[in-house]
Design a protein around this motif. Structure first.
Motif, PDB file in Angstrom:
ATOM      1  N   LYS A   1       4.267  -3.862  -9.358  1.00 29.69           N
ATOM      2  CA  LYS A   1       2.994  -3.501  -9.733  1.00 29.69           C
ATOM      3  C   LYS A   1       2.016  -4.853  -9.701  1.00 29.69           C
ATOM      4  CE  LYS A   1       3.708   0.167 -13.379  1.00 29.69           C
ATOM      5  NZ  LYS A   1       2.238   1.022 -13.364  1.00 29.69           N
ATOM      6  N   GLU A   2       2.732  -6.131 -10.010  1.00 30.51           N
ATOM      7  CA  GLU A   2       1.831  -7.263  -9.728  1.00 30.51           C
ATOM      8  C   GLU A   2       1.666  -7.605  -8.462  1.00 30.51           C
ATOM      9  OE1 GLU A   2       0.387  -9.422 -11.955  1.00 30.51           O
ATOM     10  OE2 GLU A   2       0.756  -7.773 -13.523  1.00 30.51           O
ATOM     11  N   ARG A   3       2.384  -7.300  -7.344  1.00 27.92           N
ATOM     12  CA  ARG A   3       2.247  -7.351  -6.023  1.00 27.92           C
ATOM     13  C   ARG A   3       1.288  -6.509  -5.474  1.00 27.92           C
ATOM     14  NH1 ARG A   3       7.346  -9.538  -6.775  1.00 27.92           N
ATOM     15  NH2 ARG A   3       8.087 -10.918  -4.769  1.00 27.92           N
TER      16      ARG A   3
ATOM     17  N   ARG B   1      -4.761  -5.350  -4.224  1.00 23.59           N
ATOM     18  CA  ARG B   1      -5.803  -4.433  -4.352  1.00 23.59           C
ATOM     19  C   ARG B   1      -6.926  -4.682  -5.411  1.00 23.59           C
ATOM     20  NH1 ARG B   1      -3.969   1.851  -4.131  1.00 23.59           N
ATOM     21  NH2 ARG B   1      -3.486   1.617  -1.939  1.00 23.59           N
ATOM     22  N   TYR B   2      -6.646  -5.512  -6.470  1.00 26.16           N
ATOM     23  CA  TYR B   2      -7.301  -5.663  -7.581  1.00 26.16           C
ATOM     24  C   TYR B   2      -7.796  -7.257  -8.002  1.00 26.16           C
ATOM     25  CZ  TYR B   2      -5.423  -1.041  -8.283  1.00 26.16           C
ATOM     26  OH  TYR B   2      -5.261   0.314  -8.009  1.00 26.16           O
ATOM     27  N   ASP B   3      -7.117  -7.942  -7.209  1.00 27.98           N
ATOM     28  CA  ASP B   3      -7.373  -9.665  -7.604  1.00 27.98           C
ATOM     29  C   ASP B   3      -8.064 -10.419  -6.122  1.00 27.98           C
ATOM     30  OD1 ASP B   3      -7.252 -12.031  -8.009  1.00 27.98           O
ATOM     31  OD2 ASP B   3      -5.028 -12.026  -8.852  1.00 27.98           O
ATOM     32  N   PRO B   4      -9.263 -10.427  -6.333  1.00 28.46           N
ATOM     33  CA  PRO B   4      -9.927 -11.008  -5.473  1.00 28.46           C
ATOM     34  C   PRO B   4      -9.586 -12.656  -5.050  1.00 28.46           C
ATOM     35  CG  PRO B   4     -11.303 -10.840  -7.261  1.00 28.46           C
ATOM     36  CD  PRO B   4     -10.358  -9.971  -7.706  1.00 28.46           C
TER      37      PRO B   4
ATOM     38  N   ALA C   1       0.820  -1.186   0.011  1.00 29.33           N
ATOM     39  CA  ALA C   1      -0.039  -0.231  -0.030  1.00 29.33           C
ATOM     40  C   ALA C   1       0.750   1.267  -0.120  1.00 29.33           C
ATOM     41  CB  ALA C   1      -0.752  -0.082   1.021  1.00 29.33           C
TER      42      ALA C   1
ATOM     43  N   VAL D   1      -1.263  -5.597  -7.497  1.00 30.24           N
ATOM     44  CA  VAL D   1      -2.542  -5.969  -7.886  1.00 30.24           C
ATOM     45  C   VAL D   1      -2.928  -7.165  -7.087  1.00 30.24           C
ATOM     46  CG1 VAL D   1      -3.599  -7.267 -10.072  1.00 30.24           C
ATOM     47  CG2 VAL D   1      -1.809  -5.567 -10.335  1.00 30.24           C
ATOM     48  N   ASP D   2      -2.122  -8.104  -6.809  1.00 32.53           N
ATOM     49  CA  ASP D   2      -2.499  -8.983  -5.748  1.00 32.53           C
ATOM     50  C   ASP D   2      -3.302  -8.461  -4.563  1.00 32.53           C
ATOM     51  OD1 ASP D   2      -1.300 -11.075  -6.845  1.00 32.53           O
ATOM     52  OD2 ASP D   2       0.733 -10.837  -5.650  1.00 32.53           O
TER      53      ASP D   2
END
Lengths: 284, 279
Positions: free
Chosen positions: B230-232, B237-240, B194, B234-235
């Motif tokens: 960026k992928e972390r 914030r953006y990947d349920p 974050a 996404v893990d």
């Protein structure tokens, strides 16, 4: 959303903004090489593909070699609509209208490529000029107060949506499987025969390039093992990360272009064969 | 364009300070086996003894002599004259992202301000049997340890080069690589995701890879540091699916205000002010 739990807006980095910089103004490009050539070539390449893709997607015909061989254009696979040939139709034929089958499926591979980290680089540089090349100023950034004087990157809508890339990757794996099936199907000739035509080779190469591009994806690299803190505790995922995905990822740019070109070529070959313009040579 | 005769170098060095400046021409004979820094030193030793240039090791390891040679961000000590078109004038200008001090010397303190804001390595309790490290666990981070802090990547990054105001919100490639190194460390327990997204401005990067292109150490900053970060994010914030996995398996705790306080709070500011006064 706060920076960390229980804190408010992030404080700015304590740096004085607006101090005088050295060198000539940023608007003056000091590079002597042909820095504009690469973004121009990429813009032309992508525009040519988009132009071809629009033509072939709206064509709605000559996408299946049919009587001669089971060659189904990768632009039209999987084929879902009423007009699909019975040999290759997927799902409940006839339940969906009679639009060009390509229009129903292209959104997924297109979304995968549009949000791909490599393609993002290409179109940010070539079409958005942000930046057009390294050490060349962003378009519009040298005009104070201009529409493009400020830059928020991928922090806001709509570009924050680039973060959904991995969802497109999940679907892209499915599509790579379907195109692999199409490559296997391309060995079928007539109702019961098997063989090898020149087109069969094109389909096999197409499936191979699609897999090379899909498995070299940065989201795949993260999901298969890159997200781990300790590789030593997950030897299988580490092996996949190191020996399969990372080497493919190192050539992601190459496979992005090869697979893009080859999809168009395979489609065009099917078009030529199915329209009768050329005859597909049978090797056996 | 000024004419350059055979066997002669025409160097155009930017001379000036915060009040302004321009390119000044220097002509001198070409010599074999030189790098750009050698030529600059010859100018300094002959025609321009007051020329300001920062340098130290002349071996590509100290990261001091960063500049823009014919508009390309490079180390002067690692750029051979034989690789440049010496039948034309060669321009050397200071890094154009940072405030100028004088001539080729810039004030890179922005980078040190960002460095102070990076929550440091935070291991968990020491296990009774001690730490046991595996090479495969640490070698990703070792790539980023090669960084010599020449700040060429920070200089070329258009997020701050072309948009000065973003310096207040964006850490830049060098420090995103540092954060990636910490996030990938097998013994680190802090979850900075974050913080990286909000405070370090990860989303500003649009991965156009100029940082990777100019890195004299050949660090794959974009592919191996920024995109994995960026992928972390996404893990988180953006990947349920990933969110559910974390809930089930448990993951490192997110950062708390107490973790950030030493770097951003009033005590840290006071300590920095005290250091500045003492120096």
């Amino acid at each position: 959303m706060s920076v960390v739990e229980g804190t408010a807006r992030p404080a700015p980095i304590p740096v004085e903004i607006g101090r005088a910089r050295g060198g000539p103004p940023r608007s003056k490009v000091l590079r002597r090489d042909l820095w504009w050539l690469q973004p121009l070539a990429i813009a032309l390449g992508l525009a040519a593909f988009v132009g071809y893709g629009v033509w072939t997607a709206f064509r709605g015909d000559y996408y299946f070699a049919g009587a001669h061989a089971h060659y189904l254009s990768p632009f039209y696979s999987p084929c879902f609509v009423r007009s699909c040939p019975t040999d290759v139709v997927w799902g409940p034929a006839g339940s969906i209208g009679s639009v060009s089958p390509a229009l129903l499926v292209l959104i997924f591979p297109m979304g995968f490529r549009v949000t791909c980290y490599y393609y993002r680089k290409t179109y940010y540089r070539s079409f958005w000029a942000s930046p057009p090349a390294c050490a060349v100023a962003d378009a519009g950034s040298t005009k104070p107060g201009g529409a493009r004087s400020r830059y928020s990157g991928e922090t806001r809508f709509p570009l924050i949506l680039q973060n959904i890339h991995r969802y497109f990757w999940y679907v892209a794996v499915l599509f790579a499987g379907i195109l692999t099936w199409d490559a296997i199907d391309a060995f079928r000739f007539g109702p019961n025969g098997w063989g090898l035509g020149l087109g069969t080779i094109f389909f096999v190469v197409n499936a191979g390039l699609i897999w090379a591009y899909t498995l070299g994806c940065h989201a795949c690299r993260h999901l298969c093992g890159g997200g781990l803190k300790r590789f030593s505790q997950a030897p299988v995922r580490f092996a996949i990360w190191r020996k399969v995905v990372s080497p493919l990822n190192a050539h992601h740019q190459l496979f992005a272009w090869l697979s893009l070109f080859w999809i168009a070529w395979t489609d065009f070959y099917v078009y030529l064969v199915s329209s009768g313009a050329i005859h597909d040579p049978r090797l056996f | 364009m000024s004419a350059v005769s055979t066997g002669e170098l025409l160097m155009k060095l930017w001379r000036g300070d915060a009040s302004g400046g321009d390119f000044v021409e220097y002509r001198l004979p070409a010599q074999e086996g030189e790098v750009v820094l050698d030529v600059v030193h010859r100018i300094q030793a002959t025609e321009a003894p007051d020329l300001a240039v920062r340098w130290n090791c002349k071996a590509g390891k100290c990261g001091s002599c960063s500049a823009e040679i014919n508009g390309q961000p490079r180390l002067m000590c690692m750029t051979r004259m034989s690789t440049l078109p010496i039948d034309e004038p060669i321009t050397i200008s200071p890094m154009r992202t940072f405030p100028v001090i004088r001539d080729l010397v810039t004030d890179v303190s922005y980078n040190y301000e960002v460095a102070k804001l990076i929550p440091s390595f935070t291991p968990g309790p020491r296990p009774a049997e001690g730490y046991r490290m595996f090479q495969v666990d640490v070698e990703r981070g070792q790539e980023f340890r090669k960084c010599i802090e020449c700040f060429l990547c920070q200089n070329v990054c258009h997020v701050i080069r072309d948009h000065e105001e973003n310096k207040a919100h964006y850490a830049g490639p060098r420090f995103l690589a540092r954060l990636a190194e910490l996030e990938m460390h097998p013994l680190d327990t802090l979850d900075r995701r974050a913080y990286i997204a909000e405070r370090m401005g990860l989303g500003y990067c649009n991965i156009t890879k100029c940082c990777t292109e100019v890195c004299p150490e050949g660090i794959h900053i974009t592919d191996n540091a920024i995109i994995p970060l960026k992928e972390r994010v996404v893990d988180q914030r953006y990947d349920p699916v990933a969110w559910l996995g974390r809930k089930i398996r448990g993951r490192p705790r997110p950062m708390t205000p107490a973790d950030v306080e030493p770097y951003t709070g009033a005590a840290a500011k006071a300590a920095r002010a005290g250091q500045a006064e003492a120096s």
